[in-house]
Design an enzyme around this catalytic site. Structure first.
Site, mmCIF file in Angstrom:
data_model
loop_
_atom_site.group_PDB
_atom_site.id
_atom_site.type_symbol
_atom_site.label_atom_id
_atom_site.label_comp_id
_atom_site.label_asym_id
_atom_site.label_seq_id
_atom_site.Cartn_x
_atom_site.Cartn_y
_atom_site.Cartn_z
ATOM 1 N N LYS A 43 0.870 -1.180 0.000
ATOM 2 C CA LYS A 43 0.000 0.000 0.000
ATOM 3 C C LYS A 43 0.910 1.235 0.000
ATOM 4 O O LYS A 43 2.016 1.188 0.551
ATOM 5 C CB LYS A 43 -0.888 -0.023 1.258
ATOM 6 C CG LYS A 43 -1.726 1.227 1.482
ATOM 7 C CD LYS A 43 -2.865 1.346 0.507
ATOM 8 C CE LYS A 43 -3.636 2.669 0.681
ATOM 9 N NZ LYS A 43 -4.341 3.073 -0.545
ATOM 10 N N CYS A 123 -2.274 9.000 -7.589
ATOM 11 C CA CYS A 123 -3.544 8.836 -6.867
ATOM 12 C C CYS A 123 -4.485 9.963 -7.305
ATOM 13 O O CYS A 123 -4.101 11.132 -7.268
ATOM 14 C CB CYS A 123 -3.329 8.883 -5.356
ATOM 15 S SG CYS A 123 -4.887 8.776 -4.448
ATOM 16 N N LYS A 158 4.662 5.314 -11.065
ATOM 17 C CA LYS A 158 3.294 4.914 -11.429
ATOM 18 C C LYS A 158 2.543 6.123 -11.975
ATOM 19 O O LYS A 158 2.458 7.165 -11.321
ATOM 20 C CB LYS A 158 2.564 4.303 -10.232
ATOM 21 C CG LYS A 158 1.210 3.695 -10.645
ATOM 22 C CD LYS A 158 0.678 2.761 -9.592
ATOM 23 C CE LYS A 158 -0.654 2.152 -9.993
ATOM 24 N NZ LYS A 158 -1.169 1.246 -8.964
HETATM 25 O O1 RRO Z 1 -5.465 5.484 -1.135
HETATM 26 C C1 RRO Z 1 -6.152 5.753 -2.130
HETATM 27 O O2 RRO Z 1 -7.243 6.334 -2.058
HETATM 28 C C2 RRO Z 1 -5.701 5.465 -3.503
HETATM 29 C C3 RRO Z 1 -4.395 5.572 -3.934
HETATM 30 BR BR1 RRO Z 1 -2.991 5.944 -2.771
HETATM 31 C C4 RRO Z 1 -4.077 5.384 -5.296
HETATM 32 O O3 RRO Z 1 -2.933 5.501 -5.758
HETATM 33 N N1 RRO Z 1 -5.108 5.119 -6.135
HETATM 34 C C5 RRO Z 1 -6.366 4.996 -5.720
HETATM 35 O O4 RRO Z 1 -7.266 4.734 -6.532
HETATM 36 N N2 RRO Z 1 -6.659 5.166 -4.396
#
Ligand code: RRO
Length: 296
Positions: A43, A123, A158
């Site tokens: 994560k 994200c 990414k």
């Molecule tokens: O934690 C999130 O809400 C999240 C992350 Br870090 C990400 O890179 N992509 C996503 O869809 N959710």
């Protein structure tokens, strides 16, 4: 037959756990590795502990999921033990990390030890992080260069699909010295409850994952393969072995699987045995199918 070397890492197969799914504890990462993954990605981990966005933070929609978890994580200061535990499974463990500035990325990458770093510059719903940085080629290049110049492990970037031209962001990562790019993070989306008229997610907006985004991801991988010299790692909507083959034919050196792991934790061994059978039947190697869709 499925083994490969990716940015210097030896993988028994090209199937990795994507960031964000079962990646918060060493125990869950280890379990996924034991289920046949070639590598696992944690994560996303940041500088300070975060609770994340308020619930609902993940819902099922047609052909996928919408999430706005909001980068919940325990902070890098409390995470090395989880990486060590995950490494007991004997496959590479990649730390996904996020920061709000070059300095934060450097602090985290300098302190954590992992087999590679995946920089989350994508994200779609976190103020000051992720895609807010990752849609700017100048910042992507600067962060990739800074982390690469100090990290002792390979650096992957990414990418977000929520841009007009993902190639320009991939090229920026490559200029900065990234060893690979990972495409794609989730696609911006939202859902509204028609009984109340309110957005359903606590954060109102989120990111779409799952089957629905596979064609978007395939197109991104295809474009990046043509534009870049560094490997592209494909991710987005892989649910079965055919999807994994399709990504490799589009130009992915390896793939990551996220949403589908929720339905089947042993999906990695299932997909790798079917891939092996397919390649034997076709008398192809992994290398033969890599980028095959470009050989017109
Ligand atoms: O934690 C999130 O809400 C999240 C992350 Br870090 C990400 O890179 N992509 C996503 O869809 N959710």
């Amino acid at each position: 037959m499925l083994a490969l070397t990716l940015t210097g890492l030896k993988l028994r197969n090209p199937l990795m756990l994507a960031a964000g799914i079962m990646g918060t504890t060493g125990g869950s990462l280890k379990r996924v590795a034991e289920g046949g993954a070639g590598a696992v990605v944690t994560k996303s981990i940041g500088k300070e502990p975060r609770r994340g966005h308020s619930n609902p933070s993940m819902i099922e929609v047609d052909s996928g999921y919408l999430n706005a978890m909001g980068l919940p994580n325990p902070s890098y200061r409390d995470f090395q033990g989880e990486i060590e535990r995950a490494r007991e499974a004997g496959v590479p463990v990649i730390a996904s990390i996020f920061g709000g500035s070059t300095e934060e990325f450097l602090e985290i990458a300098g302190a954590l030890r992992a087999d590679a770093f995946e920089l989350n510059l994508s994200c779609p719903h976190a103020c000051g992080y992720g895609a807010e940085i990752g849609t700017r080629p100048d910042l992507v290049e600067e962060i990739a260069r800074a982390v690469k110049s100090t990290a002792r492990s390979p650096v992957w970037v990414k990418l977000t699909p929520n841009v007009t031209d993902i190639k320009s962001i991939g090229l920026a990562a490559q200029r900065g010295g990234a060893d690979a790019v990972v495409a794609i993070n989730t696609v911006r989306g939202m859902a509204i409850d028609i009984e109340s008229g309110y957005p359903i997610l606590g954060n109102r907006f989120g990111g779409l994952s799952g089957r629905a985004i596979k064609p978007v991801a395939i197109r991104c991988v295809y474009d990046l393969y043509e534009a870049l010299d560094i490997p592209v790692i494909g991710v987005g909507g892989i649910s079965d072995w055919r999807d994994a083959i399709e990504f490799i034919m589009a130009g992915a050196r390896a793939v990551e699987i996220g949403s589908a792991v929720g339905n089947n934790i042993n999906i990695f061994s299932d997909i790798s045995s079917c891939m092996r059978e397919f390649l034997v039947e076709k008398e192809w190697t992994l290398n033969d199918i890599y980028g095959m869709a470009h050989e017109l």
